[in-house]
Design a protein around this motif. Structure first.
Motif, PDB file in Angstrom:
ATOM      1  N   GLU A  19       0.864  -1.175   0.000  1.00  0.00           N
ATOM      2  CA  GLU A  19       0.000   0.000   0.000  1.00  0.00           C
ATOM      3  C   GLU A  19       0.901   1.226   0.000  1.00  0.00           C
ATOM      4  N   VAL A  20       0.669   2.081  -0.975  1.00  0.00           N
ATOM      5  CA  VAL A  20       1.452   3.297  -1.138  1.00  0.00           C
ATOM      6  C   VAL A  20       0.495   4.473  -1.012  1.00  0.00           C
ATOM      7  N   THR A  21       0.776   5.360  -0.076  1.00  0.00           N
ATOM      8  CA  THR A  21      -0.092   6.506   0.166  1.00  0.00           C
ATOM      9  C   THR A  21       0.704   7.783  -0.013  1.00  0.00           C
ATOM     10  N   GLY A  22       0.082   8.768  -0.651  1.00  0.00           N
ATOM     11  CA  GLY A  22       0.737  10.056  -0.831  1.00  0.00           C
ATOM     12  C   GLY A  22      -0.219  11.089  -1.382  1.00  0.00           C
ATOM     13  N   GLU A  23       0.278  12.308  -1.458  1.00  0.00           N
ATOM     14  CA  GLU A  23      -0.503  13.435  -1.966  1.00  0.00           C
ATOM     15  C   GLU A  23      -0.178  13.658  -3.438  1.00  0.00           C
ATOM     16  N   ILE A  24      -1.217  13.764  -4.244  1.00  0.00           N
ATOM     17  CA  ILE A  24      -1.025  13.972  -5.683  1.00  0.00           C
ATOM     18  C   ILE A  24      -0.371  15.327  -5.938  1.00  0.00           C
ATOM     19  N   VAL A  25       0.683  15.315  -6.765  1.00  0.00           N
ATOM     20  CA  VAL A  25       1.345  16.557  -7.169  1.00  0.00           C
ATOM     21  C   VAL A  25       1.254  16.780  -8.678  1.00  0.00           C
ATOM     22  N   GLU A  26       0.874  15.720  -9.422  1.00  0.00           N
ATOM     23  CA  GLU A  26       0.741  15.863 -10.877  1.00  0.00           C
ATOM     24  C   GLU A  26      -0.078  14.695 -11.418  1.00  0.00           C
ATOM     25  N   LEU A  27      -0.832  14.950 -12.466  1.00  0.00           N
ATOM     26  CA  LEU A  27      -1.626  13.927 -13.147  1.00  0.00           C
ATOM     27  C   LEU A  27      -1.414  14.058 -14.645  1.00  0.00           C
ATOM     28  N   LYS A  28      -1.202  12.918 -15.306  1.00  0.00           N
ATOM     29  CA  LYS A  28      -1.182  12.856 -16.773  1.00  0.00           C
ATOM     30  C   LYS A  28      -2.325  11.935 -17.158  1.00  0.00           C
ATOM     31  N   TRP A  29      -3.398  12.496 -17.671  1.00  0.00           N
ATOM     32  CA  TRP A  29      -4.605  11.737 -18.043  1.00  0.00           C
ATOM     33  C   TRP A  29      -4.594  11.579 -19.552  1.00  0.00           C
ATOM     34  N   GLN A  30      -3.870  10.572 -20.047  1.00  0.00           N
ATOM     35  CA  GLN A  30      -3.798  10.320 -21.490  1.00  0.00           C
ATOM     36  C   GLN A  30      -3.474   8.858 -21.713  1.00  0.00           C
TER      37      GLN A  30
END
Length: 101
Positions: A19-30
């Motif tokens: 399980e890896v937990t963290g805060e999103i800093v960037e998204l590439k939706w492609q």
């Protein structure tokens, strides 16, 4: 160009789910896969998600993966890079999305 960058799932450790937990800093939706980058323990981690159609059909919208949102992923580490992961499932808020089955 995106297809050349696709390296396949065999580059990840089977049976090494974490399980890896963290805060999103960037998204590439492609296509071919969405990717999120999260901050975890002071490091930036890259998390490969499923193809867009699969995530959308399961109710995961790109708006749910906004910068600053904390996520948990059930993921496998890449064999050659401990900061890259392949997500099997992702939990956003109270909802978990199965990305592989």
């Amino acid at each position: 160009a995106p297809a050349t960058a696709h390296h396949g799932w065999s580059t990840y450790e089977p049976g090494q789910q974490q399980e890896v937990t963290g805060e999103i800093v960037e998204l590439k939706w492609q296509q071919p896969h969405a990717v999120v980058w999260i901050e975890r323990d002071g490091e930036r981690h890259e998390v490969w998600l499923s193809p867009l159609n699969r995530m959308l059909s399961r109710g995961l919208q790109p708006e749910a993966l906004a910068n600053g949102v904390t996520i948990s992923v059930d993921a496998q580490p890449r064999k050659t890079d401990a900061t890259e992961w392949k997500a099997q499932a992702i939990t956003v808020g109270e909802k978990t999305f199965d990305l592989m089955r």
